[in-house]
Enzyme design. Sequence first.
Site, PDB file in Angstrom:
ATOM      1  N   SER A   1      32.109 -16.705  15.763  1.00 13.64           N
ATOM      2  CA  SER A   1      33.451 -17.390  15.007  1.00 13.64           C
ATOM      3  C   SER A   1      34.506 -16.326  14.409  1.00 13.64           C
ATOM      4  O   SER A   1      33.913 -15.488  13.869  1.00 13.64           O
ATOM      5  CB  SER A   1      32.822 -17.988  13.576  1.00 13.64           C
TER       6      SER A   1
ATOM      7  N   ASP B   1      41.738 -29.442  11.653  1.00 17.37           N
ATOM      8  CA  ASP B   1      41.875 -28.721  13.086  1.00 17.37           C
ATOM      9  C   ASP B   1      43.283 -29.567  13.568  1.00 17.37           C
ATOM     10  O   ASP B   1      44.189 -28.558  14.144  1.00 17.37           O
ATOM     11  CB  ASP B   1      40.725 -29.276  14.141  1.00 17.37           C
TER      12      ASP B   1
ATOM     13  N   ASN C   1      41.025 -37.703  31.047  1.00 23.77           N
ATOM     14  CA  ASN C   1      39.747 -37.157  30.904  1.00 23.77           C
ATOM     15  C   ASN C   1      39.022 -37.190  32.358  1.00 23.77           C
ATOM     16  O   ASN C   1      39.206 -38.263  32.935  1.00 23.77           O
ATOM     17  CB  ASN C   1      38.895 -37.581  29.930  1.00 23.77           C
ATOM     18  N   ARG C   2      38.187 -36.372  32.670  1.00 21.52           N
ATOM     19  CA  ARG C   2      37.522 -36.303  34.005  1.00 21.52           C
ATOM     20  C   ARG C   2      36.498 -37.498  33.911  1.00 21.52           C
ATOM     21  O   ARG C   2      36.422 -38.389  34.958  1.00 21.52           O
ATOM     22  CB  ARG C   2      36.682 -35.016  34.165  1.00 21.52           C
TER      23      ARG C   2
ATOM     24  N   GLY D   1      35.140 -33.578  21.342  1.00 15.76           N
ATOM     25  CA  GLY D   1      35.448 -33.518  19.766  1.00 15.76           C
ATOM     26  C   GLY D   1      36.837 -32.931  19.397  1.00 15.76           C
ATOM     27  O   GLY D   1      37.550 -33.231  18.638  1.00 15.76           O
TER      28      GLY D   1
ATOM     29  N   GLY E   1      46.312 -21.319  21.560  1.00 13.34           N
ATOM     30  CA  GLY E   1      45.276 -21.823  20.678  1.00 13.34           C
ATOM     31  C   GLY E   1      44.793 -21.098  19.441  1.00 13.34           C
ATOM     32  O   GLY E   1      44.611 -21.370  18.592  1.00 13.34           O
TER      33      GLY E   1
ATOM     34  N   MET F   1      44.463 -25.158  23.743  1.00 16.51           N
ATOM     35  CA  MET F   1      43.598 -25.034  22.570  1.00 16.51           C
ATOM     36  C   MET F   1      42.555 -23.905  22.836  1.00 16.51           C
ATOM     37  O   MET F   1      41.974 -23.024  22.037  1.00 16.51           O
ATOM     38  CB  MET F   1      42.512 -26.261  22.154  1.00 16.51           C
TER      39      MET F   1
ATOM     40  N   ASP G   1      41.498 -39.376   5.448  1.00 14.17           N
ATOM     41  CA  ASP G   1      41.662 -40.367   6.506  1.00 14.17           C
ATOM     42  C   ASP G   1      41.493 -39.664   7.856  1.00 14.17           C
ATOM     43  O   ASP G   1      40.943 -40.192   8.894  1.00 14.17           O
ATOM     44  CB  ASP G   1      42.942 -40.920   6.354  1.00 14.17           C
TER      45      ASP G   1
ATOM     46  N   LYS H   1      29.916 -30.712  13.363  1.00 15.45           N
ATOM     47  CA  LYS H   1      31.152 -31.295  12.977  1.00 15.45           C
ATOM     48  C   LYS H   1      30.718 -32.820  12.586  1.00 15.45           C
ATOM     49  O   LYS H   1      31.380 -33.458  11.574  1.00 15.45           O
ATOM     50  CB  LYS H   1      32.244 -31.091  13.702  1.00 15.45           C
TER      51      LYS H   1
HETATM   52  P1  ATR Z   1      34.682 -30.089  22.527  1.00 16.31           P
HETATM   53  O1  ATR Z   1      33.820 -30.738  21.457  1.00 16.31           O
HETATM   54  O2  ATR Z   1      35.262 -28.530  22.476  1.00 16.31           O
HETATM   55  O3  ATR Z   1      35.854 -31.027  22.828  1.00 16.31           O
HETATM   56  P2  ATR Z   1      32.986 -31.194  24.684  1.00 16.31           P
HETATM   57  O4  ATR Z   1      32.791 -32.589  23.921  1.00 16.31           O
HETATM   58  O5  ATR Z   1      32.002 -30.696  25.418  1.00 16.31           O
HETATM   59  O6  ATR Z   1      33.722 -30.003  23.620  1.00 16.31           O
HETATM   60  O7  ATR Z   1      34.426 -31.493  25.627  1.00 16.31           O
HETATM   61  C1  ATR Z   1      34.693 -30.984  26.485  1.00 16.31           C
HETATM   62  C2  ATR Z   1      35.841 -31.614  27.444  1.00 16.31           C
HETATM   63  O8  ATR Z   1      36.160 -30.801  28.554  1.00 16.31           O
HETATM   64  C3  ATR Z   1      35.534 -32.980  27.853  1.00 16.31           C
HETATM   65  O9  ATR Z   1      36.719 -33.678  27.818  1.00 16.31           O
HETATM   66  C4  ATR Z   1      35.036 -32.469  29.354  1.00 16.31           C
HETATM   67  O10 ATR Z   1      35.314 -33.592  30.231  1.00 16.31           O
HETATM   68  P3  ATR Z   1      34.028 -34.716  30.423  1.00 16.31           P
HETATM   69  O11 ATR Z   1      34.340 -35.512  29.256  1.00 16.31           O
HETATM   70  O12 ATR Z   1      34.622 -35.434  31.701  1.00 16.31           O
HETATM   71  O13 ATR Z   1      32.741 -33.774  30.186  1.00 16.31           O
HETATM   72  C5  ATR Z   1      36.068 -31.465  29.762  1.00 16.31           C
HETATM   73  N1  ATR Z   1      35.505 -30.571  30.735  1.00 16.31           N
HETATM   74  C6  ATR Z   1      34.752 -29.643  30.659  1.00 16.31           C
HETATM   75  N2  ATR Z   1      34.685 -29.021  31.968  1.00 16.31           N
HETATM   76  C7  ATR Z   1      35.507 -29.705  32.895  1.00 16.31           C
HETATM   77  C8  ATR Z   1      35.917 -29.704  34.143  1.00 16.31           C
HETATM   78  N3  ATR Z   1      35.248 -28.730  35.012  1.00 16.31           N
HETATM   79  N4  ATR Z   1      36.472 -30.490  34.831  1.00 16.31           N
HETATM   80  C9  ATR Z   1      37.334 -31.218  34.073  1.00 16.31           C
HETATM   81  N5  ATR Z   1      37.173 -31.610  32.488  1.00 16.31           N
HETATM   82  C10 ATR Z   1      36.305 -30.705  31.997  1.00 16.31           C
END
Ligand code: ATR
Length: 282
Positions: free
Chosen positions: A21, A109, A159-160, A138, A244, A221, A84, A72
């Site tokens: 950290s 954050d 998101n993926r 998160g 970031g 970030m 809030d 968190k």
């Molecule tokens: P954090 O708390 O740091 O946000 P997390 O909850 O693990 O960590 O989230 C990571 C993010 O990166 C997610 O949106 C993840 O997508 P998924 O919800 O589909 O898992 C995204 N992420 C991580 N690796 C990825 C990859 N190879 N391709 C696309 N998205 C990815």
Amino acid sequence: MSAITGAAMVAGIIGRPVTHSLSPVLHNAWIEAAGLNAVYAPLAPTADGFRALVDGLRGGVIRGVNVTIPFKEEALAAADTASDRARLAGAANLLLFRADGTIHADNTDGLGMLLALEIQAPGFDVGAGPAVILGAGGAARGAAAALALAGVPVVRILNRTADRAESLARDIGGQVTVAAGDDALDGVNLIVNATSLGLGGGPGPDVDLAKAPETAVVLDMVYKPLRTEFLQQAAARGLRTVDGLEMLIRQAVPSFEAFYGQAPPVNVDVRALALKAVGESA
Ligand code: ATR
């Protein structure tokens, strides 16, 4: 180093692992530069030891703690009151221990993100148009909550895993929606990478920045490396970029103020120290 006595103001950070950290680097540099009788300590409980540790700190044993991965959400749940922005994000990165035994939760954050935008993209108006957040974890939740509270007209989540984007949008509600495929970057004002893509080098999120207006600002970030591939692509496209590390430094400012009752001193280059700590040259 200033003397630390039995009267020292004590705060810290709880995480697991907490070894890497940057918060102790930032806060202790500020403490030293301000000549405060204070400490900021790293605390790493066992995976199921967070609640016992926090409950043991009730009553003002220490002033407060920052909270990082993976605690968190648990931090918000452990608190008696919450801001809030923490409630909306569903997570807290700051817990303050009041003398009456209660715990107050906050989330700085998103504020760090807004302050970093002000610093590295001067004159940028975050409320002037839609924002796109890449990711639904998160970090994305914190960003979406902050942008919604800041009055951004539409916050699109891309998101993926579509399910996660949908539950994020449902939980925060209001202006937060799920992005519709190819049109995600249409007319966008701000693009935020809240995925882990690009961490440690390598490709960033797979979005075509050519589709963004040239006035858009891109914030990543990920801060290791500092100039991620995503930020390099954005700069090559002529877009303004925000890194970031600035966001990380700025989220620490309100915590410092809450712990030690004063703003961090400006006569110390914490950015250079943080860069050194992550192995980058200033
Ligand atoms: P954090 O708390 O740091 O946000 P997390 O909850 O693990 O960590 O989230 C990571 C993010 O990166 C997610 O949106 C993840 O997508 P998924 O919800 O589909 O898992 C995204 N992420 C991580 N690796 C990825 C990859 N190879 N391709 C696309 N998205 C990815």
